[in-house]
Design an enzyme around this catalytic site. Sequence first.
Site, PDB file in Angstrom:
ATOM      1  N   TYR A  75      -3.441 -42.657   5.715  1.00 17.55           N
ATOM      2  CA  TYR A  75      -2.732 -41.679   6.533  1.00 17.55           C
ATOM      3  C   TYR A  75      -2.419 -40.354   5.849  1.00 17.55           C
ATOM      4  O   TYR A  75      -1.970 -39.421   6.516  1.00 17.55           O
ATOM      5  CB  TYR A  75      -1.452 -42.314   7.084  1.00 17.55           C
ATOM      6  CG  TYR A  75      -1.766 -43.377   8.112  1.00 17.55           C
ATOM      7  CD1 TYR A  75      -2.044 -43.037   9.421  1.00 17.55           C
ATOM      8  CD2 TYR A  75      -1.838 -44.719   7.746  1.00 17.55           C
ATOM      9  CE1 TYR A  75      -2.372 -43.998  10.357  1.00 17.55           C
ATOM     10  CE2 TYR A  75      -2.162 -45.702   8.668  1.00 17.55           C
ATOM     11  CZ  TYR A  75      -2.425 -45.326   9.978  1.00 17.55           C
ATOM     12  OH  TYR A  75      -2.755 -46.295  10.899  1.00 17.55           O
TER      13      TYR A  75
ATOM     14  N   THR B 242      -9.565 -40.597  13.796  1.00 16.63           N
ATOM     15  CA  THR B 242      -9.218 -39.180  13.785  1.00 16.63           C
ATOM     16  C   THR B 242      -8.923 -38.675  15.189  1.00 16.63           C
ATOM     17  O   THR B 242      -7.963 -37.922  15.408  1.00 16.63           O
ATOM     18  CB  THR B 242     -10.353 -38.362  13.153  1.00 16.63           C
ATOM     19  OG1 THR B 242     -10.536 -38.786  11.798  1.00 16.63           O
ATOM     20  CG2 THR B 242     -10.040 -36.872  13.170  1.00 16.63           C
TER      21      THR B 242
ATOM     22  N   ARG C 174     -15.893 -45.195  10.786  1.00 16.97           N
ATOM     23  CA  ARG C 174     -16.521 -43.946  10.328  1.00 16.97           C
ATOM     24  C   ARG C 174     -17.264 -43.216  11.450  1.00 16.97           C
ATOM     25  O   ARG C 174     -18.294 -42.595  11.235  1.00 16.97           O
ATOM     26  CB  ARG C 174     -17.460 -44.214   9.142  1.00 16.97           C
ATOM     27  CG  ARG C 174     -16.716 -44.785   7.933  1.00 16.97           C
ATOM     28  CD  ARG C 174     -17.668 -45.113   6.784  1.00 16.97           C
ATOM     29  NE  ARG C 174     -16.927 -45.682   5.671  1.00 16.97           N
ATOM     30  CZ  ARG C 174     -16.611 -46.976   5.560  1.00 16.97           C
ATOM     31  NH1 ARG C 174     -17.010 -47.832   6.498  1.00 16.97           N
ATOM     32  NH2 ARG C 174     -15.922 -47.411   4.525  1.00 16.97           N
TER      33      ARG C 174
ATOM     34  N   PHE D 282       8.332 -51.878  13.553  1.00 16.67           N
ATOM     35  CA  PHE D 282       7.907 -51.576  14.923  1.00 16.67           C
ATOM     36  C   PHE D 282       6.396 -51.616  15.016  1.00 16.67           C
ATOM     37  O   PHE D 282       5.718 -51.719  14.012  1.00 16.67           O
ATOM     38  CB  PHE D 282       8.432 -50.204  15.377  1.00 16.67           C
ATOM     39  CG  PHE D 282       8.219 -49.089  14.403  1.00 16.67           C
ATOM     40  CD1 PHE D 282       7.025 -48.366  14.392  1.00 16.67           C
ATOM     41  CD2 PHE D 282       9.195 -48.761  13.471  1.00 16.67           C
ATOM     42  CE1 PHE D 282       6.838 -47.334  13.488  1.00 16.67           C
ATOM     43  CE2 PHE D 282       9.019 -47.733  12.569  1.00 16.67           C
ATOM     44  CZ  PHE D 282       7.833 -47.019  12.574  1.00 16.67           C
TER      45      PHE D 282
END
Length: 412
Positions: free
Chosen positions: A126, A98, A93, A412
């Site tokens: 997401y 971001t 947070r 992946f």
Amino acid sequence: MGTERATELTVLRPEDFDRWWDHLARAFGGTAAAEERALDRSLTEFGRSLVARDGAEIVGTAGAISFRMTVPGGAEVPVAGVTMVSVAATHRRRGVLTSMMRRQLDDVRALGEPLAVLFASEPAIYGRFGYGAATLQLAAEIDTSRVSLALPAGTEDTRVRYAEPAEVLAECEAVYAALVPGRPGMLARQPGWERVALLDPESEREGASALQCVVAEREGRVTGYARFRTKMGWGPSGHDGTVTLEGLAALDPATGAALWRFLFGLDLMTTLSVRARPVDDAWQYLVDDIRRCRTSVRDGAQVRLVDVGRALSARTYQAPLDVVFEVEDAFCPWNAGRWRLTGDTKGASCERTTDAADLALSVRELGAAYLGGVSLLSLAAAGRVREVRPGSLTEASVAFSSSVPPWLPHGF
């Protein structure tokens, strides 16, 4: 009160890989095998891997892999495979994730890749960055002691033989590559990525056998393979072993049926554990009692349109389409606004327009619907797509659909 230091983002240097990887391993619950570390290092694209630092301390990681992904219509489109994302528990947070997502999507755009794709360890994360859940994965726990298969013609003409996984890797890769153009979401494997399927550290087998492999042959040619593990078990009634399928691919129905028959018939095994398979997997239509297969479905890959115009132009559409989207994209504002999409089964064009909108949605919904596995009508029923011109929703939903459900089998 103290002042928080700003997090610095840099590109990963080879000499920092071990510290970077140690941070990632800790974020995902502990340490991993040395074999996995070595393979990850060889596959990491250092110029596309990010390090978030608080002073000298690594507090975040993120990476991207350059792939090509099949989209509806069969084209292979450049895509960034987002991976290795973690934030230290001490730095939650604070905007670390971001900042990494911001830098990464800017870089993806600069490289000219219209799409990004990822598997989310926590699906709720997401959506705020514009990713939408675009594929599903089928799982099953099949009671092979009570379920039988109805086999198609040609199954008896298919030879199945054991092989060392590494010795038949090239033949198996040829089978996989032949299937890539036929299903949206599949990735053309880059050199080196074929080795991921053979990663087999003993510490991660959980009591099961080493990786085993069989190949199927028709007329002297390898037409399919199955990789699996077995784990012995004994109960009050006797043997109760489990077969865990790690991968299966087949070029024709008879080959597929022969491989499934082999897996169903392994001695001393009574359960076949199937994970991360396409939702239309053929075995479901061979079994005589689907209820004893205990199937379940969960989310798979999440897709993000980095360049709306190029992404929508890259695929084809099941029916003729002429629609104007009003797209919301706060995180990548270059996508926001109105786009006219025209297309059919032969090709498409998507350009900026000032015409009135037919449908309004966010880039997240476009990502979810992009591969044809999620219906725009379903998203509208959830309040996530708004129809402005009557009739346009059904037209677009039909056009966006895919006759083959999308599936991304390549981790992946």
